[in-house]
Design a protein around this motif. Structure first.
Motif, mmCIF file in Angstrom:
data_model
loop_
_atom_site.group_PDB
_atom_site.id
_atom_site.type_symbol
_atom_site.label_atom_id
_atom_site.label_comp_id
_atom_site.label_asym_id
_atom_site.label_seq_id
_atom_site.Cartn_x
_atom_site.Cartn_y
_atom_site.Cartn_z
ATOM 1 N N ALA A 6 -18.692 27.688 6.751
ATOM 2 C CA ALA A 6 -17.381 27.080 7.010
ATOM 3 C C ALA A 6 -17.060 26.115 5.876
ATOM 4 C CB ALA A 6 -17.415 26.335 8.341
ATOM 5 N N PRO A 7 -15.797 26.032 5.506
ATOM 6 C CA PRO A 7 -15.443 25.089 4.436
ATOM 7 C C PRO A 7 -15.728 23.648 4.865
ATOM 8 C CG PRO A 7 -13.467 26.040 5.438
ATOM 9 C CD PRO A 7 -14.652 26.730 6.052
ATOM 10 N N ILE A 8 -16.108 22.851 3.893
ATOM 11 C CA ILE A 8 -16.383 21.442 4.152
ATOM 12 C C ILE A 8 -15.072 20.681 4.146
ATOM 13 C CG2 ILE A 8 -17.514 19.372 3.255
ATOM 14 C CD1 ILE A 8 -19.669 21.226 2.085
ATOM 15 N N TRP A 9 -14.875 19.858 5.147
ATOM 16 C CA TRP A 9 -13.675 19.036 5.240
ATOM 17 C C TRP A 9 -13.724 17.976 4.152
ATOM 18 C CZ3 TRP A 9 -13.214 13.803 7.364
ATOM 19 C CH2 TRP A 9 -11.885 13.381 7.479
ATOM 20 N N CYS A 10 -12.671 17.868 3.371
ATOM 21 C CA CYS A 10 -12.600 16.894 2.277
ATOM 22 C C CYS A 10 -11.336 16.056 2.432
ATOM 23 C CB CYS A 10 -12.599 17.590 0.925
ATOM 24 S SG CYS A 10 -14.134 18.437 0.553
ATOM 25 N N PRO A 11 -11.450 14.885 3.032
ATOM 26 C CA PRO A 11 -10.266 14.045 3.209
ATOM 27 C C PRO A 11 -9.841 13.419 1.882
ATOM 28 C CG PRO A 11 -12.206 12.830 3.847
ATOM 29 C CD PRO A 11 -12.666 14.238 3.515
ATOM 30 N N HIS A 12 -8.611 12.962 1.839
ATOM 31 C CA HIS A 12 -8.142 12.162 0.713
ATOM 32 C C HIS A 12 -8.768 10.775 0.874
ATOM 33 C CE1 HIS A 12 -4.588 14.744 -0.473
ATOM 34 N NE2 HIS A 12 -4.987 15.296 0.658
ATOM 35 N N VAL A 13 -9.429 10.285 -0.148
ATOM 36 C CA VAL A 13 -9.993 8.936 -0.122
ATOM 37 C C VAL A 13 -9.046 8.043 -0.912
ATOM 38 C CG1 VAL A 13 -11.941 7.457 -0.741
ATOM 39 C CG2 VAL A 13 -12.340 9.798 0.078
ATOM 40 N N THR A 14 -8.521 7.031 -0.242
ATOM 41 C CA THR A 14 -7.556 6.141 -0.870
ATOM 42 C C THR A 14 -7.988 4.692 -0.720
ATOM 43 O OG1 THR A 14 -6.147 5.940 1.105
ATOM 44 C CG2 THR A 14 -5.654 7.760 -0.401
ATOM 45 N N VAL A 15 -7.388 3.853 -1.557
ATOM 46 C CA VAL A 15 -7.599 2.409 -1.516
ATOM 47 C C VAL A 15 -6.234 1.745 -1.440
ATOM 48 C CG1 VAL A 15 -9.775 2.464 -2.787
ATOM 49 C CG2 VAL A 15 -7.619 2.258 -4.037
ATOM 50 N N ALA A 16 -6.201 0.548 -0.875
ATOM 51 C CA ALA A 16 -4.958 -0.220 -0.810
ATOM 52 C C ALA A 16 -5.298 -1.702 -0.827
ATOM 53 C CB ALA A 16 -4.181 0.115 0.459
ATOM 54 N N CYS A 17 -4.352 -2.497 -1.322
ATOM 55 C CA CYS A 17 -4.555 -3.946 -1.367
ATOM 56 C C CYS A 17 -3.449 -4.673 -0.609
ATOM 57 C CB CYS A 17 -4.546 -4.454 -2.809
ATOM 58 S SG CYS A 17 -6.093 -4.161 -3.664
ATOM 59 N N VAL A 18 -3.866 -5.552 0.284
ATOM 60 C CA VAL A 18 -2.964 -6.509 0.903
ATOM 61 C C VAL A 18 -3.047 -7.756 0.027
ATOM 62 C CG1 VAL A 18 -2.526 -7.942 2.934
ATOM 63 C CG2 VAL A 18 -3.278 -5.564 3.216
ATOM 64 N N VAL A 19 -1.984 -7.987 -0.730
ATOM 65 C CA VAL A 19 -1.923 -9.123 -1.644
ATOM 66 C C VAL A 19 -0.918 -10.102 -1.055
ATOM 67 C CG1 VAL A 19 -1.497 -9.887 -4.011
ATOM 68 C CG2 VAL A 19 -2.380 -7.571 -3.585
ATOM 69 N N ALA A 20 -1.417 -11.252 -0.613
ATOM 70 C CA ALA A 20 -0.560 -12.238 0.044
ATOM 71 C C ALA A 20 -0.267 -13.405 -0.895
ATOM 72 C CB ALA A 20 -1.223 -12.746 1.320
ATOM 73 N N ASP A 21 0.961 -13.886 -0.800
ATOM 74 C CA ASP A 21 1.379 -15.109 -1.480
ATOM 75 C C ASP A 21 2.173 -15.891 -0.442
ATOM 76 O OD1 ASP A 21 2.052 -17.108 -3.252
ATOM 77 O OD2 ASP A 21 3.614 -15.951 -4.260
ATOM 78 N N GLY A 22 1.512 -16.827 0.227
ATOM 79 C CA GLY A 22 2.162 -17.508 1.354
ATOM 80 C C GLY A 22 2.397 -16.496 2.457
ATOM 81 N N ASP A 23 3.650 -16.383 2.905
ATOM 82 C CA ASP A 23 3.970 -15.432 3.976
ATOM 83 C C ASP A 23 4.562 -14.132 3.430
ATOM 84 O OD1 ASP A 23 6.509 -16.287 3.191
ATOM 85 O OD2 ASP A 23 7.248 -16.512 5.237
ATOM 86 N N ARG A 24 4.448 -13.923 2.131
ATOM 87 C CA ARG A 24 4.979 -12.699 1.516
ATOM 88 C C ARG A 24 3.823 -11.814 1.036
ATOM 89 N NH1 ARG A 24 8.444 -13.769 -3.165
ATOM 90 N NH2 ARG A 24 6.646 -14.994 -3.762
ATOM 91 N N TYR A 25 4.091 -10.509 1.042
ATOM 92 C CA TYR A 25 3.099 -9.508 0.668
ATOM 93 C C TYR A 25 3.648 -8.641 -0.447
ATOM 94 C CZ TYR A 25 1.189 -11.054 5.028
ATOM 95 O OH TYR A 25 0.703 -11.852 6.032
ATOM 96 N N LEU A 26 2.778 -8.317 -1.387
ATOM 97 C CA LEU A 26 3.157 -7.460 -2.500
ATOM 98 C C LEU A 26 3.310 -6.029 -1.995
ATOM 99 C CD1 LEU A 26 3.642 -7.210 -5.560
ATOM 100 C CD2 LEU A 26 1.163 -6.906 -5.829
#
Length: 160
Positions: A6-26
């Protein structure tokens, strides 16, 4: 009898950043499949690249911001409604260090902007995925895992 494995399941591997400056986010405004969507600075892990390096690289490429990672917020699993594949997303918190407003941003990126959580939530289905608010809300709830929770046995990039 079928001897084909059976084929091996290969998910998309991703990264993300929560960049905060006070109450605002990039955030990133990007064109995806002919529509405008909003996301944290995020992207795919490259072959041979550490998760930590990928998060810093993607943030710079999509926003022009150099960031310093502070914590792992969490690992989130999701079935993309965009392409139907499984996604494993490593979300980090980062602090902004410096900005290069003249830097050319990745293809498809319209602009980087700072938004409050309320403004982000108001975007509704214009968010790239439900992981955008989940990452912010997890960070706001105080979840902070040490970066040492992620180990890499890859050789270090001599250029960094």
């Amino acid at each position: 009898m079928n001897d084909t494995p059976a084929p091996i399941w290969c998910p998309h591997v991703t990264v993300a950043c929560v960049v905060a400056d006070g109450d605002r986010y990039l955030m990133v405004e990007e064109e995806v499949g002919g529509r405008i969507a909003y996301n944290q600075p995020a992207g795919h892990l490259d072959d041979g690249e550490s998760l930590l390096r990928a998060a810093v690289r993607e943030t710079l490429e999509e926003t022009g911001w150099t960031v310093e990672l502070e914590h792992l917020i969490g690992v989130h699993q999701w079935q993309s409604t965009e392409h139907g594949d499984g996604v494993i997303r490593f979300s980090f918190s980062a602090r902004p260090v410096s900005h290069d407003p003249g830097r050319r941003l990745d293809d498809g990126i319209c602009r980087a902007l700072w938004m409050t959580r309320a403004e982000i939530a108001a975007l509704g289905d214009r968010l790239r995925s439900p992981l955008v608010l989940q990452s912010i809300d997890t960070w706001l709830a105080g979840q902070r895992l040490p970066l040492s929770a992620i180990a890499s046995l890859l050789p270090e990039d001599p250029s960094s």
